[in-house]
Design a protein around this motif. Structure first.
Motif, PDB file in Angstrom:
ATOM      1  N   LEU A 178      -0.570  13.099  23.718  1.00 20.68           N
ATOM      2  CA  LEU A 178       0.061  13.251  25.025  1.00 20.68           C
ATOM      3  C   LEU A 178      -0.731  12.436  26.044  1.00 20.68           C
ATOM      4  N   TYR A 238       5.840  33.018  24.967  1.00 18.95           N
ATOM      5  CA  TYR A 238       4.818  31.999  25.263  1.00 18.95           C
ATOM      6  C   TYR A 238       3.553  32.656  25.827  1.00 18.95           C
ATOM      7  N   ASP A 298      -6.021  14.491  21.121  1.00 19.16           N
ATOM      8  CA  ASP A 298      -4.627  14.912  21.316  1.00 19.16           C
ATOM      9  C   ASP A 298      -4.057  14.548  22.681  1.00 19.16           C
ATOM     10  N   GLU A 307       0.664  23.099  27.206  1.00 14.47           N
ATOM     11  CA  GLU A 307       1.867  23.786  26.702  1.00 14.47           C
ATOM     12  C   GLU A 307       2.765  22.764  26.003  1.00 14.47           C
ATOM     13  N   LYS A 308       2.916  21.606  26.668  1.00 11.47           N
ATOM     14  CA  LYS A 308       3.763  20.532  26.109  1.00 11.47           C
ATOM     15  C   LYS A 308       3.177  20.076  24.766  1.00 11.47           C
ATOM     16  N   LEU A 309       1.871  19.954  24.736  1.00  9.11           N
ATOM     17  CA  LEU A 309       1.172  19.496  23.523  1.00  9.11           C
ATOM     18  C   LEU A 309       1.413  20.488  22.388  1.00  9.11           C
ATOM     19  N   GLU A 310       1.321  21.793  22.751  1.00 10.60           N
ATOM     20  CA  GLU A 310       1.556  22.843  21.744  1.00 10.60           C
ATOM     21  C   GLU A 310       2.988  22.718  21.223  1.00 10.60           C
ATOM     22  N   GLY A 311       3.902  22.398  22.158  1.00 13.38           N
ATOM     23  CA  GLY A 311       5.329  22.350  21.812  1.00 13.38           C
ATOM     24  C   GLY A 311       5.640  21.182  20.893  1.00 13.38           C
ATOM     25  N   ASN A 312       5.113  19.983  21.217  1.00 14.27           N
ATOM     26  CA  ASN A 312       5.572  18.837  20.376  1.00 14.27           C
ATOM     27  C   ASN A 312       4.452  18.052  19.734  1.00 14.27           C
ATOM     28  N   GLY A 313       3.283  18.643  19.542  1.00 14.96           N
ATOM     29  CA  GLY A 313       2.286  18.004  18.676  1.00 14.96           C
ATOM     30  C   GLY A 313       1.516  16.881  19.330  1.00 14.96           C
ATOM     31  N   LYS A 314       1.491  15.692  18.811  1.00 12.42           N
ATOM     32  CA  LYS A 314       0.376  14.765  19.006  1.00 12.42           C
ATOM     33  C   LYS A 314       0.502  13.794  20.163  1.00 12.42           C
TER      34      LYS A 314
END
Ligand code: SF4
Length: 463
Positions: free
Chosen positions: A130, A2, A105, A121-128
């Motif tokens: 937040l 990461y 986003d 980081e969360k956004l990167e992990g699961n996309g759209k």
């Protein structure tokens, strides 16, 4: 794995609104930099674009809507681009943003700025999409480092968040929540770290700074905080904003008067000179009370300057009410005032009142008050001609790079010819001319300042 990916990301933040928002944008960049993000030189080259928004007036909101609309195409061309909306509009509109702007986003409220790296980081992990408005949350982490900003020698330090007042025209309490004070130790440590990093002047921030400490144990007040910052740190200058007259006390004024490195300037919005308008605004004090506070401040600190805010055209404001505002401005002789035409804000108590003052009348009253304030500022600045004033040099003047610009403790803007190596110095400047906005002077020396003996400026009389 990461860490490596985050290091390459660059972020750009667009900031709208008040000093609190500017401080929150600095905080946001600070925590992101600590997690490996870079500050992008401009929006066009950023991997992450953030908007730290303001809801105080419709115009501020419309600006953000049009900027977001402009980004739709860029997002289609570059799906990896991350777009986030922060601050007061995010808190107020929340998920509605995703409906109106599906290419946004992340929507992050007014109490989540320090959580941004984890949210991204969360956004990167699961996309759209937040959504993080965290009503109950609070900012618990303040970064040690500040992003490179325009003001190297000055810094804002948030000391209390939120506001428990109920001014009827104001959206702040509903988007920024209840008042939460930071501890004195935490603030003193942050100011000391800033002083070590070359900052000469701090401005302590709060939407309603006079209630600082009400939620802390041990009888902590703004007065005790000012004393602690003054006595424990080496910072050369201390300022604080914004003061609600209802919560300003003679004790705080006495604390100001007793602390030599506390700048003799007070921003205390009057809003109106009419008691009936103040009552409908829910300001909780009278004009007489306000004037008494000013008289006490001037008795304790004859060289203090006062700035105010005024709203013209508030529902039900008569010609007579407005003339009372004109009378207050003439009586107090403010150094400067921020003057606004009333515009109803959805979600505020005043929005239920009939907005019955015609726009033309609002414009006329606005112009009349602006003109009067400009005349008073010119006359007051004229009194500085022939004096020698202390100026903290902020950098080159925007209008003339050969000149330097800075502020006096009374918050006068001063411009004078001087060498670039004076940036960040406390200097003495002989004033030979002035306008309603600016003092013009000649450099007459660098003032050595230390916590024990703040700079002493000889005035013409002392010579
Ligand atoms: S004191 Fe009044 S005007 Fe200021 S932020 Fe609080 S509610 Fe708004």
């Amino acid at each position: 794995m990461y860490r490596l990916r985050v290091k390459t990301k660059s972020v750009h933040i667009n900031t709208f609104g008040c000093q609190m928002n500017k401080a929150d944008s600095e905080l946001s960049l600070g925590v992101l930099m600590e997690r490996g993000y870079r500050v992008a030189p401009d929006e066009a080259s950023a991997d992450v674009i953030l908007f730290n928004t303001c809801s105080v007036r419709q115009r501020a909101e419309d600006k953000v809507y049009s900027r977001l609309a402009q980004l739709r195409q860029r997002k289609e061309e570059n799906p990896g681009l991350l777009i986030g909306v922060l601050g007061c509009m995010a808190q107020k509109e929340a998920g509605a943003f995703f409906k109106r702007f599906p290419h946004v986003d992340m929507v992050c409220g007014t109490r989540m700025f320090d959580k941004l790296p984890d949210l991204l980081e969360k956004l990167e992990g699961n996309g759209k999409h937040l959504l993080a408005t965290g009503e109950a949350g609070n900012i618990t982490y303040y970064p040690k480092h500040r992003p490179p900003g325009r003001h190297t020698y000055q810094a804002f330090v948030t000391v209390i968040r939120g506001c428990d007042n109920k001014c009827s025209y104001c959206i702040v309490p509903s988007v920024r929540g209840h008042e939460i004070s930071r501890s004195v130790d935490e603030i003193v440590a942050e100011v000391e770290a800033l002083a070590q990093n070359g900052v000469k002047e701090v401005t302590l921030l709060g939407q309603n700074i006079n209630t600082y400490g009400n939620d802390l144990a041990g009888g902590v007040t703004l007065g005790t905080l000012l004393q602690a910052v003054h006595d424990v740190t080496d910072i050369a200058r201390i300022r604080f904003v914004t003061s609600h007259p209802k919560d300003m006390t003679p004790k705080t004024l006495e604390a100001m008067a007793a602390l030599p490195r506390l700048c003799r300037h007070l921003h205390m919005p009057a809003q109106s000179g009419s008691d009936s308008v103040l009552e409908r605004m829910g300001r909780g004090h009278t004009v007489e009370y306000y004037v008494k506070l000013i008289e006490e401040a001037r008795r304790l600190m004859p060289d203090i300057t006062i700035a105010s805010d005024f709203i013209v055209g508030f529902p039900g404001e008569t010609d007579r009410d407005f003339e009372e505002t004109v009378r207050l401005m003439k009586a107090v002789r403010f150094q400067n005032s921020f003057i606004f035409k009333y515009s109803p804000r959805p979600g505020t108590p005043a929005a239920a009142l009939a907005d019955d003052v015609p726009l033309e009348v609002k414009k006329q009253r606005n112009q009349k008050l602006l003109k009067l304030q400009s005349e008073i500022s010119l006359e007051e600045n004229r009194k500085q001609v022939g004096k020698t004033v202390e100026v903290l040099v902020e950098g080159p003047s925007k209008n003339d790079q050969r000149r330097l610009v800075g502020r006096t403790p009374q918050n006068h803007i001063a411009v004078f010819e001087g060498r670039p190596d004076l940036h960040g110095s406390l200097t003495s400047v002989e004033v030979y001319d002035s306008t309603s906005l600016t003092l013009f002077g000649r450099f007459s020396g660098v003032l050595a300042s230390s916590p024990e003996n703040p700079p002493v400026v000889a005035t013409t009389e002392d010579r």
